[in-house]
Design a protein around this motif. Structure first.
Motif, short mmCIF file in Angstrom:
data_model
loop_
_atom_site.label_atom_id
_atom_site.label_comp_id
_atom_site.label_asym_id
_atom_site.label_seq_id
_atom_site.Cartn_x
_atom_site.Cartn_y
_atom_site.Cartn_z
N THR A 155 0.69 -1.36 -0.08
CA THR A 155 -0.12 0.02 -0.14
C THR A 155 0.81 1.50 0.10
OG1 THR A 155 -0.12 0.12 2.46
CG2 THR A 155 -1.82 -1.11 1.62
N ARG A 156 2.31 0.92 0.21
CA ARG A 156 3.10 2.31 0.49
C ARG A 156 2.54 3.42 1.56
NH1 ARG A 156 1.84 2.87 -5.41
NH2 ARG A 156 3.71 2.17 -6.80
N ARG A 157 1.93 2.85 2.53
CA ARG A 157 1.48 3.43 3.72
C ARG A 157 1.56 2.84 4.88
NH1 ARG A 157 2.30 6.54 0.06
NH2 ARG A 157 0.86 8.36 -0.42
N ASP A 158 2.23 3.28 5.91
CA ASP A 158 2.42 2.49 7.07
C ASP A 158 1.35 2.71 8.24
OD1 ASP A 158 3.69 1.20 9.14
OD2 ASP A 158 4.85 2.87 9.76
N VAL A 159 -0.02 2.23 7.88
CA VAL A 159 -0.92 2.28 8.61
C VAL A 159 -1.80 0.80 8.92
CG1 VAL A 159 -1.85 4.48 8.05
CG2 VAL A 159 -2.35 2.77 6.28
N PHE A 160 -1.19 -0.11 8.91
CA PHE A 160 -1.67 -1.54 9.11
C PHE A 160 -2.51 -1.50 10.43
CE2 PHE A 160 -1.16 -5.68 11.00
CZ PHE A 160 -1.86 -6.40 10.02
N HIS A 161 -1.91 -0.98 11.39
CA HIS A 161 -2.81 -1.22 12.58
C HIS A 161 -3.90 -0.22 12.63
CE1 HIS A 161 0.39 -3.89 14.35
NE2 HIS A 161 1.23 -3.05 13.78
N ARG A 162 -3.91 0.78 11.99
CA ARG A 162 -5.16 1.70 12.10
C ARG A 162 -6.10 0.57 11.29
NH1 ARG A 162 -3.72 7.49 9.89
NH2 ARG A 162 -5.98 7.79 10.17
N VAL A 163 -5.99 0.04 10.17
CA VAL A 163 -6.86 -0.74 9.57
C VAL A 163 -7.38 -1.76 10.51
CG1 VAL A 163 -7.49 -2.13 7.49
CG2 VAL A 163 -5.79 -0.54 7.18
N LEU A 164 -6.42 -2.44 11.24
CA LEU A 164 -6.77 -3.73 12.06
C LEU A 164 -7.66 -3.13 13.05
CD1 LEU A 164 -4.13 -6.08 13.03
CD2 LEU A 164 -5.95 -6.00 11.15
N GLU A 165 -7.55 -1.75 13.74
CA GLU A 165 -8.38 -1.21 14.90
C GLU A 165 -9.66 -0.82 14.17
OE1 GLU A 165 -4.35 0.85 17.02
OE2 GLU A 165 -6.05 2.09 16.30
N GLY A 166 -9.79 -0.49 13.00
CA GLY A 166 -11.02 -0.05 12.31
C GLY A 166 -11.98 -1.26 12.30
N ILE A 167 -11.19 -2.48 11.83
CA ILE A 167 -12.02 -3.86 11.61
C ILE A 167 -12.50 -4.17 12.98
CG2 ILE A 167 -11.87 -6.25 11.22
CD1 ILE A 167 -9.85 -5.58 9.24
N GLU A 168 -11.76 -4.14 14.25
CA GLU A 168 -12.19 -4.39 15.38
C GLU A 168 -13.23 -3.52 15.90
OE1 GLU A 168 -8.25 -4.46 17.70
OE2 GLU A 168 -7.88 -6.28 16.61
N GLU A 169 -13.16 -2.25 15.70
CA GLU A 169 -14.25 -1.34 15.92
C GLU A 169 -15.49 -1.49 15.31
OE1 GLU A 169 -14.30 0.58 18.58
OE2 GLU A 169 -15.67 2.21 17.80
N ALA A 170 -15.45 -2.07 14.09
CA ALA A 170 -16.72 -2.35 13.21
C ALA A 170 -17.15 -3.69 14.01
CB ALA A 170 -16.49 -2.73 11.83
N GLU A 171 -16.34 -4.78 14.32
CA GLU A 171 -16.96 -5.98 15.02
C GLU A 171 -17.53 -5.58 16.39
OE1 GLU A 171 -13.90 -8.72 15.72
OE2 GLU A 171 -15.30 -10.32 16.57
#
Ligand code: SAM
Length: 350
Positions: A155-171
């Motif tokens: 993705t060329r962006r260092d935001v992996f953990h933000r995506v995981l947190e987003g998925i967790e929040e959605a859950e």
């Protein structure tokens, strides 16, 4: 106004007067088209290597992007042409300013039976509660790797953990289904297929493997990078029996299964190896107001110009029906042949 040559042809082809109630939103192959994918922006906060160049992107000027008002108007008209389901995509829909107030208004449109959102998840954590408050619970999060360094490299962006947190929040907020969309690429992330599938064992996620498509202006597709959905299925079978799931009328093209005992599902989308043109129910509206009947075809119908010229809803409705009628029969050679297409995937919306 005098109809143009094309308009005349359209009226004859459709065999209907403008404004006449549509008998069924069918194309010429009798496919019922009830699903509109709306790309609301071509901007994105990631630069996935297979989708966008890192620099030098030719973004559509802001004034050429459909305003929210225009999008809402076109959605209203599309309902008269049989659309019942809308998916918001991009670019990245969550980067567009005032997205949430737009979503609230969209959710207020009567007769729209389903609204869903496709996002890369980077901004999901902060917006999930407000999205949920608009009554939206269906969400797709694109995620091509479960390894932070690899995510960065794709993705060329260092935001992996933000995506995981987003998925967790959605859950946590009970979004359902939460679909995790993985574009499978040989030699890039196909070694993670089983890890992704295992996610569906303990979590209620619908993990969907999408074949890498040779679509887009700068696409990085090559036969060496391509892996079929069938091959991924065979690998996942080693985790346990795959029980087929029933297909609903509004469902997309995924072949869905549950690994026996799993909380979630796995799904396979095979636009290249086994294209699903026979059952395709989709129409796309690009960020700059072009209707597209097929990802693999550059045939587009401009609805923005007539809308901005003040043409009435009858005319817009006619254009929508024409786009439905003119959906290509099949992908031709395009689905398995690398080719340049006039737009980036980010402008079409995937
Ligand atoms: N930003 C949003 C996201 O990441 O989901 C929505 C737009 S993005 C263009 C929509 C989807 O298209 C993503 O899942 C992305 O991985 C996928 N996509 C882009 N280029 C693709 C390609 N060549 N083959 C298959 N999928 C592709």
């Amino acid at each position: 106004m005098i109809p143009s040559k094309n308009m005349t042809k359209t009226l004859v082809d459709l065999d209907e007067e403008p404004g006449a109630p549509l008998r069924r939103p069918e194309d010429r192959r009798s496919r019922t088209v009830n699903y509109l994918r709306l790309s609301i922006t071509d901007r994105c906060n990631l630069r996935c290597r297979y989708c966008m160049p890192d620099e030098g992107m030719d973004f559509v000027p802001h004034e050429e992007i459909l305003s929210y008002e225009e999008i809402l108007h076109l959605v209203g008209v599309s309902i008269g042409s049989g659309i019942r389901k809308v998916r918001l995509t991009g670019g990245e829909p969550l980067v567009r300013k005032n997205f949430l107030s737009f979503l609230e208004r969209l959710a207020g449109i009567e007769d729209l039976e389903e609204i869903s959102l496709t996002t890369n998840g980077v901004l999901l954590k902060e917006h999930a509660a407000a999205i949920r408050q608009c009554g939206i619970c269906r969400i797709n999060v694109s995620l091509d790797s479960l390894k932070p360094e690899r995510f960065f490299s794709i993705t060329r962006r260092d935001v992996f953990h933000r995506v995981l947190e987003g998925i967790e929040e959605a859950e946590r907020l009970n979004f359902h289904p939460i679909k995790i969309n993985v574009v499978a690429m040989k030699g890039i992330n196909d070694d993670e297929v089983l890890d992704f599938a295992r996610l569906s064992l303990e979590r209620p996620f619908h993990v969907r493997f999408i074949e890498f498509m040779p679509v887009g202006k700068n696409n990085a597709w090559s036969p060496e990078r391509f892996i079929t959905a069938g091959e991924i299925y065979s690998r996942i079978k080693t985790l346990g029996e795959l029980e087929p799931m029933e297909h609903g009328a509004m469902d997309g093209p995924a072949e869905r299964f549950k690994i026996r005992g799993a909380r979630g599902e796995v799904g396979f989308i095979s636009p290249v190896s086994n294209h699903f043109c026979d059952t395709c129910n989709r129409l796309r509206l690009t960020a700059e107001g072009k209707l597209r009947g097929c990802l693999f075809s550059d045939h587009e119908i401009d609805v923005k110009t007539p809308l901005r010229e003040g043409r009435g809803d009858d005319h817009l409705s006619l254009l929508l029906r024409r786009a439905i009628q003119e959906k290509p029969d099949g992908p031709g050679r395009a689905a398995s042949t690398p080719r340049k297409c006039i737009r980036q995937m980010s402008a079409i919306g995937g």
